[in-house]
Design a protein around this motif. Structure first.
Motif, mmCIF file in Angstrom:
data_model
loop_
_atom_site.group_PDB
_atom_site.id
_atom_site.type_symbol
_atom_site.label_atom_id
_atom_site.label_comp_id
_atom_site.label_asym_id
_atom_site.label_seq_id
_atom_site.Cartn_x
_atom_site.Cartn_y
_atom_site.Cartn_z
ATOM 1 N N LEU A 273 0.854 -1.183 0.000
ATOM 2 C CA LEU A 273 0.000 0.000 0.000
ATOM 3 C C LEU A 273 0.893 1.238 0.000
ATOM 4 O O LEU A 273 1.639 1.476 0.952
ATOM 5 C CB LEU A 273 -0.920 0.018 1.225
ATOM 6 N N SER A 274 0.827 2.015 -1.070
ATOM 7 C CA SER A 274 1.625 3.242 -1.162
ATOM 8 C C SER A 274 0.839 4.406 -0.557
ATOM 9 O O SER A 274 -0.379 4.516 -0.741
ATOM 10 C CB SER A 274 1.962 3.552 -2.625
ATOM 11 N N LEU A 275 1.546 5.265 0.174
ATOM 12 C CA LEU A 275 0.929 6.423 0.820
ATOM 13 C C LEU A 275 1.710 7.688 0.470
ATOM 14 O O LEU A 275 2.932 7.647 0.325
ATOM 15 C CB LEU A 275 0.918 6.261 2.349
ATOM 16 N N ALA A 276 0.988 8.804 0.337
ATOM 17 C CA ALA A 276 1.632 10.096 0.104
ATOM 18 C C ALA A 276 0.994 11.137 1.007
ATOM 19 O O ALA A 276 -0.220 11.120 1.229
ATOM 20 C CB ALA A 276 1.511 10.516 -1.360
ATOM 21 N N VAL A 277 1.819 12.029 1.523
ATOM 22 C CA VAL A 277 1.368 13.091 2.418
ATOM 23 C C VAL A 277 1.326 14.408 1.639
ATOM 24 O O VAL A 277 2.335 14.824 1.068
ATOM 25 C CB VAL A 277 2.316 13.205 3.629
ATOM 26 N N LEU A 283 2.471 18.929 13.202
ATOM 27 C CA LEU A 283 3.427 18.374 14.155
ATOM 28 C C LEU A 283 4.291 17.380 13.393
ATOM 29 O O LEU A 283 3.782 16.615 12.577
ATOM 30 C CB LEU A 283 2.707 17.686 15.317
ATOM 31 N N PRO A 284 5.597 17.363 13.641
ATOM 32 C CA PRO A 284 6.481 16.488 12.865
ATOM 33 C C PRO A 284 6.091 15.021 12.985
ATOM 34 O O PRO A 284 5.666 14.553 14.041
ATOM 35 C CB PRO A 284 7.859 16.739 13.497
ATOM 36 N N LEU A 285 6.195 14.300 11.863
ATOM 37 C CA LEU A 285 5.970 12.863 11.880
ATOM 38 C C LEU A 285 7.193 12.171 12.471
ATOM 39 O O LEU A 285 8.325 12.436 12.068
ATOM 40 C CB LEU A 285 5.720 12.353 10.455
ATOM 41 N N HIS A 286 6.953 11.311 13.444
ATOM 42 C CA HIS A 286 8.051 10.550 14.037
ATOM 43 C C HIS A 286 8.106 9.207 13.317
ATOM 44 O O HIS A 286 7.399 8.262 13.642
ATOM 45 C CB HIS A 286 7.824 10.371 15.535
ATOM 46 N N SER A 287 8.929 9.157 12.301
ATOM 47 C CA SER A 287 8.927 7.994 11.419
ATOM 48 C C SER A 287 10.322 7.722 10.905
ATOM 49 O O SER A 287 11.150 8.631 10.790
ATOM 50 C CB SER A 287 7.971 8.241 10.239
ATOM 51 N N ASP A 288 10.555 6.451 10.584
ATOM 52 C CA ASP A 288 11.825 6.080 9.967
ATOM 53 C C ASP A 288 11.732 6.168 8.457
ATOM 54 O O ASP A 288 12.683 5.864 7.749
ATOM 55 C CB ASP A 288 12.218 4.664 10.388
ATOM 56 N N LEU A 289 10.567 6.598 7.941
ATOM 57 C CA LEU A 289 10.362 6.714 6.502
ATOM 58 C C LEU A 289 10.464 8.163 6.044
ATOM 59 O O LEU A 289 10.113 9.085 6.789
ATOM 60 C CB LEU A 289 8.981 6.175 6.113
ATOM 61 N N SER A 290 10.906 8.331 4.821
ATOM 62 C CA SER A 290 10.840 9.628 4.169
ATOM 63 C C SER A 290 9.564 9.626 3.334
ATOM 64 O O SER A 290 9.445 8.868 2.370
ATOM 65 C CB SER A 290 12.068 9.839 3.267
ATOM 66 N N TRP A 291 8.605 10.448 3.720
ATOM 67 C CA TRP A 291 7.277 10.378 3.109
ATOM 68 C C TRP A 291 7.242 11.065 1.749
ATOM 69 O O TRP A 291 7.741 12.170 1.572
ATOM 70 C CB TRP A 291 6.240 11.012 4.035
#
Length: 338
Positions: A273-277, A283-291
């Motif tokens: 499932l591909s997602l785009a922001v 508020l900053p996303l706390h993620s190990d992904l580059s969105w």
């Protein structure tokens, strides 16, 4: 006693006329070359010349004070705050134009938001004009302010009832969102959904319009999902049941929740499932992904809002509606459709 430094002294040191020095002091930079401006500013620094700001302002019939009015508390606590770049752009342009900023914080509060009626409107009179910022605006209130002829510019596209002409500097969300749709299409996706509340603010509607236009241009059928009506788990179920391979997220703060919900169903982002922001979160996303998605030109929006306001105050003909391009973010959350 040391003689007071005059404009003539500054002009002589810079090798320009007193009229040129006056133009620089009055921040009329469009009438002075950059090299000349720097030479005059350097001469001012070296001589310690200090103009009488009150006399200058009275001579021009203006205060050289610009207001910043926010509909909700937006003063940043950290540089990661969503509103910080807007304010930084406003401040930088005000400094470049040698004007002061006045932040309005004591306007009357009605229904949880600040109001520009009555006393709130009267306070604006101490400024030459005002930059407006925030989400909780009253459209009828803005229309009345526009009819008064008071110079103001909104940060963000706004439409007013009755065809009132509101000056604004916004982001081109329609084009930016359509470009993200094309990223999905280039990766072979044909079942692409949009997660975002229908109607509401102009920024939301522009994103939805950009999605629908690009999807239909590709000969596909739009599918919109209202996040206010469904939980992230229900949205993930809906995507799986409808065999969607990609989702565009208008409300970026739901990105991590939706990614986690997909994972609980054995769906990997972006493999399954591909997602785009569609723009940075507040508020900053706390993620190990580059969105994947786009970035809003927030600092430039603030800068151009102040620049447009200055042009309106000066009575210059100006393009009152400015939409700035967003920056594409390739990221790593969109992959080839399976």
């Amino acid at each position: 006693m040391t003689a007071r430094v005059t404009q003539a002294d500054v002009a002589r040191l810079a090798g320009v006329s007193q009229a040129t020095v006056s133009l620089v002091l009055n921040a009329e930079y469009d009438r002075v070359g950059e090299a000349t401006r720097r030479r005059v500013l350097d001469a001012i620094t070296r001589t310690g010349y200090a103009a009488n700001p009150l006399a200058q302002r009275l001579a021009r019939g203006r205060n050289q004070i610009v207001g910043v009015f926010t509909y909700e508390p937006v003063f940043p606590s950290t540089s990661a705050d969503f509103y910080f770049p807007f304010l930084r752009g406003i401040e930088a342009e005000a400094e470049r134009r040698a004007c002061d900023l006045l932040l309005f914080t004591s306007a009357p509060v009605a229904d949880g938001r600040r109001s520009l009626t009555g006393q709130g409107r009267a306070r604006l009179a101490v400024t030459d004009g005002c930059v407006l910022l925030g989400r909780g605006e009253d459209k009828a209130e803005l229309a009345r302010l526009s009819e008064d002829g008071f110079p103001f510019v909104f940060v963000g596209r706004r439409e007013l009832p009755g065809g009132a002409d509101l000056a604004f500097v916004g982001a081109d969300y329609i084009r930016a969102t359509a470009d993200v749709v094309r990223v999905f299409l280039d990766h072979g996706h044909r079942r692409i959904g949009f997660v975002g509340a229908p109607g509401g603010r102009e920024a939301h509607q522009d994103r939805l319009d950009g999605y629908r236009t690009a999807i239909r241009d590709a000969g596909l059928r739009p599918l919109t999902i209202d996040p206010d009506e469904l939980t992230p788990d229900e949205i993930a179920d809906l995507a799986r049941d409808n065999r969607l391979t990609g989702l565009l997220l208008a409300e970026s703060h739901r990105a991590e929740e939706l990614r986690a919900a997909a994972g609980r169903r054995g769906l990997d982002v972006p493999r399954d499932l591909s997602l785009a922001v569609l723009g940075q979160p507040e508020l900053p996303l706390h993620s190990d992904l580059s969105w994947t998605g786009f970035r809003i030109p927030r600092e430039e929006m603030g800068r151009q809002a102040l620049a447009l306001l200055a042009e309106l105050i000066d009575g210059r003909m100006a393009e009152r509606h400015r939409l700035l391009p967003c920056s594409p973010q390739p990221g790593e959350t969109v992959a080839a459709a399976r």
